[in-house]
Scaffold this motif. Structure first.
Motif, short mmCIF file in Angstrom:
data_model
loop_
_atom_site.label_atom_id
_atom_site.label_comp_id
_atom_site.label_asym_id
_atom_site.label_seq_id
_atom_site.Cartn_x
_atom_site.Cartn_y
_atom_site.Cartn_z
N SER A 161 -42.62 3.62 72.82
CA SER A 161 -42.26 3.75 74.24
C SER A 161 -43.41 4.30 75.08
O SER A 161 -43.54 3.97 76.25
CB SER A 161 -41.03 4.64 74.38
N PHE A 162 -44.24 5.17 74.48
CA PHE A 162 -45.37 5.75 75.21
C PHE A 162 -46.31 4.65 75.70
O PHE A 162 -46.67 4.58 76.88
CB PHE A 162 -46.13 6.73 74.31
N TRP A 163 -46.69 3.75 74.79
CA TRP A 163 -47.64 2.70 75.14
C TRP A 163 -47.01 1.65 76.03
O TRP A 163 -47.65 1.15 76.97
CB TRP A 163 -48.19 2.07 73.85
N LEU A 164 -45.76 1.31 75.76
CA LEU A 164 -45.09 0.31 76.59
C LEU A 164 -44.91 0.80 78.02
O LEU A 164 -45.13 0.05 78.97
CB LEU A 164 -43.73 -0.05 75.97
N SER A 165 -44.50 2.06 78.17
CA SER A 165 -44.23 2.58 79.51
C SER A 165 -45.51 2.70 80.33
O SER A 165 -45.54 2.27 81.49
CB SER A 165 -43.53 3.94 79.41
N PHE A 166 -46.56 3.26 79.75
CA PHE A 166 -47.79 3.42 80.52
C PHE A 166 -48.49 2.09 80.77
O PHE A 166 -49.14 1.91 81.79
CB PHE A 166 -48.73 4.41 79.82
#
Length: 266
Positions: A161-166
């Protein structure tokens, strides 16, 4: 207590678990059929309380409180010793404070999960920059937020989720910058009020469609890397689901929880 009260009120319906997911981030009640639909349509991000939901809460509450303080005679109902300070205070400070508090309340309902905390941190940092009139470019604001998140939650780097969101947030700002003439088209000055309103609505719908298509295309590589699959109907599903959820489902679900909280006092 609010969660238990909501479960007592909800009827046995196929979509009842979705309301629990939207309000409290409780996705344990979702069935395999729910997850299959969310996976096939790539709309799972809509029920994970994160940036989209907090952004809607912050923007919606900001506009509502702004209208409220604009027309509500606040000075009449304040004591004399505070009347002068209230009159001299910019209403936007009160509006921003109220918007932040409501966003924190929504994050609290979601149990302050890591995606919710990331979105809340970005939001609070944005409002602090506005309150203290600190000028910061979007890229620096985004990088500064990433730095704070890595310092406070270093294990976020190991989550999808960290990489997808940013990546999604960066793409949105890049598209808004690159095609700003497309998103900021102004109606004709000599047109009627109806024609101006129609133009704004039409331009907003076209801009949303363009942004959704571009976002889906640029999100394909990183989505394939993490999920190992591509959904053929993801674009069309998100074009319908994102506006619908943003305008109806998410705001109404949140209002129902606020109503539950206030019902104990009335």
């Amino acid at each position: 207590k609010l969660y238990i009260k909501l479960q007592r009120i909800l009827t046995e319906h196929y979509l009842s678990p979705v309301i629990s997911a939207l309000t409290f981030g409780e996705r344990g009640s979702l069935t395999k059929a729910h997850w299959q639909v969310l996976q096939n349509t790539a709309t799972g991000h809509l029920i994970a309380i994160s940036g989209l939901h907090l952004g809607l809460v912050a923007a919606g509450s900001f506009n509502l409180f702004l209208i409220f303080f604009k027309f509500f005679p606040l000075a009449r109902f304040t004591p004399k010793q505070f009347k002068e300070s209230i009159t001299d205070t910019n209403n936007r400070y009160l509006v921003i404070t109220a918007s932040v508090l409501l966003s924190v309340f929504y994050a609290y309902l979601a149990g302050f999960s890591i995606p919710t905390l990331r979105a809340l941190l970005m939001l609070v940092l944005f409002w602090l920059l506005r309150l203290f009139t600190i000028k910061m470019t979007v890229s620096r604001w985004l990088l500064f937020t990433i730095m704070l998140i890595v310092l406070l939650m270093p294990f976020s780097l190991f989550t999808t989720s960290f990489w997808l969101s940013f990546w999604a947030v960066s793409l949105i700002f890049m598209l808004l910058w690159r095609f700003k003439t497309r998103f900021k088209q102004a109606p004709l000055e000599n047109g009627s009020t109806y024609s101006k309103m129609t133009f704004k609505i039409k331009n907003a719908l076209i801009s949303l469609f363009f942004l959704q298509i571009a976002l889906m295309l640029f999100m394909l590589p990183i989505t394939v890397i993490f999920n190992q699959q591509i959904s053929a109907v993801a674009l069309f599903a998100n074009l319908v689901a994102v506006p619908w959820m943003s305008v109806t489902s998410i705001p109404l679900s949140l209002l129902s929880i606020i109503n539950l909280a206030l019902s104990d006092f009335f």
